[in-house]
Design an enzyme around this catalytic site. Structure first.
Site, mmCIF file in Angstrom:
data_model
loop_
_atom_site.group_PDB
_atom_site.id
_atom_site.type_symbol
_atom_site.label_atom_id
_atom_site.label_comp_id
_atom_site.label_asym_id
_atom_site.label_seq_id
_atom_site.Cartn_x
_atom_site.Cartn_y
_atom_site.Cartn_z
ATOM 1 N N GLY A 121 -19.079 -30.744 15.264
ATOM 2 C CA GLY A 121 -19.055 -31.717 14.181
ATOM 3 C C GLY A 121 -20.450 -31.974 13.630
ATOM 4 N N CYS A 122 -20.602 -33.125 13.012
ATOM 5 C CA CYS A 122 -21.859 -33.454 12.342
ATOM 6 C C CYS A 122 -23.036 -33.560 13.299
ATOM 7 C CB CYS A 122 -21.704 -34.766 11.575
ATOM 8 S SG CYS A 122 -20.468 -34.669 10.266
#
Length: 170
Positions: free
Chosen positions: A88-89
């Protein structure tokens, strides 16, 4: 690039296999364009790179983006490779932390970080608030960083306390 069918319901909607084929087809080109842009606007010598870190949470393939970059850039075949996928981020932060570890342990380290995302491959066609927001926020792109050190101020700027995450220099 055109990926989704031009039909009223976007049917047949592409499955995971076709999404990953599209990622393999386009990720290296996008990554190379970002690296070449960096070389035009700054100066770094690809042959001096000792470590390559690739990051993506929107796709992966074998043998991988890292191998495609080595084959298309004047990187040494002995470059140390690390792939950070599907985190993810936060993956970009992990990449910077990994680069910092390389730089701290080897004074001659020159690390190239390449973060490439093809979010449009994961477009969600159902008309919900969550999907509208996700489709509006996330885009295709590639960014890079070449470093031989990570300054403490960088870590402090990236830390967040609201979500409970904290980045440690240790």
């Amino acid at each position: 690039f055109a990926f989704f069918p031009n039909t009223a319901g976007l049917d047949p909607f592409p499955g995971t296999a076709s999404r990953m084929r599209a990622f393999q087809e386009h990720a290296a080109t996008l990554s190379l364009a970002a690296i070449e842009d960096c070389q035009r606007h700054g100066s770094f010598d690809c042959t001096a790179i000792t470590h390559l870190i690739t990051v993506s949470c929107t796709g992966m393939y074998s043998p991988g983006l890292d191998v495609d970059l080595i084959n298309n850039l004047p990187l040494k075949s002995s470059v140390s490779r690390t792939c950070i996928n599907f985190m993810g981020c936060f993956a970009a932060i992990s990449a910077i932390k990994t680069a910092d570890a390389y730089c701290r342990t080897s004074p001659d380290a020159k690390v190239l970080i390449v973060c490439t995302e093809l979010c449009s491959l994961h477009f969600q066609k159902n008309f919900t608030d969550d999907n509208i927001l996700a489709n509006a926020l996330f885009a295709d792109g590639s960014v890079h960083r070449v470093t031989d050190e990570v300054d403490a101020a960088v870590w402090k700027a990236q830390a967040t306390r609201d979500g409970g995450e904290q980045i440690s220099l240790e």
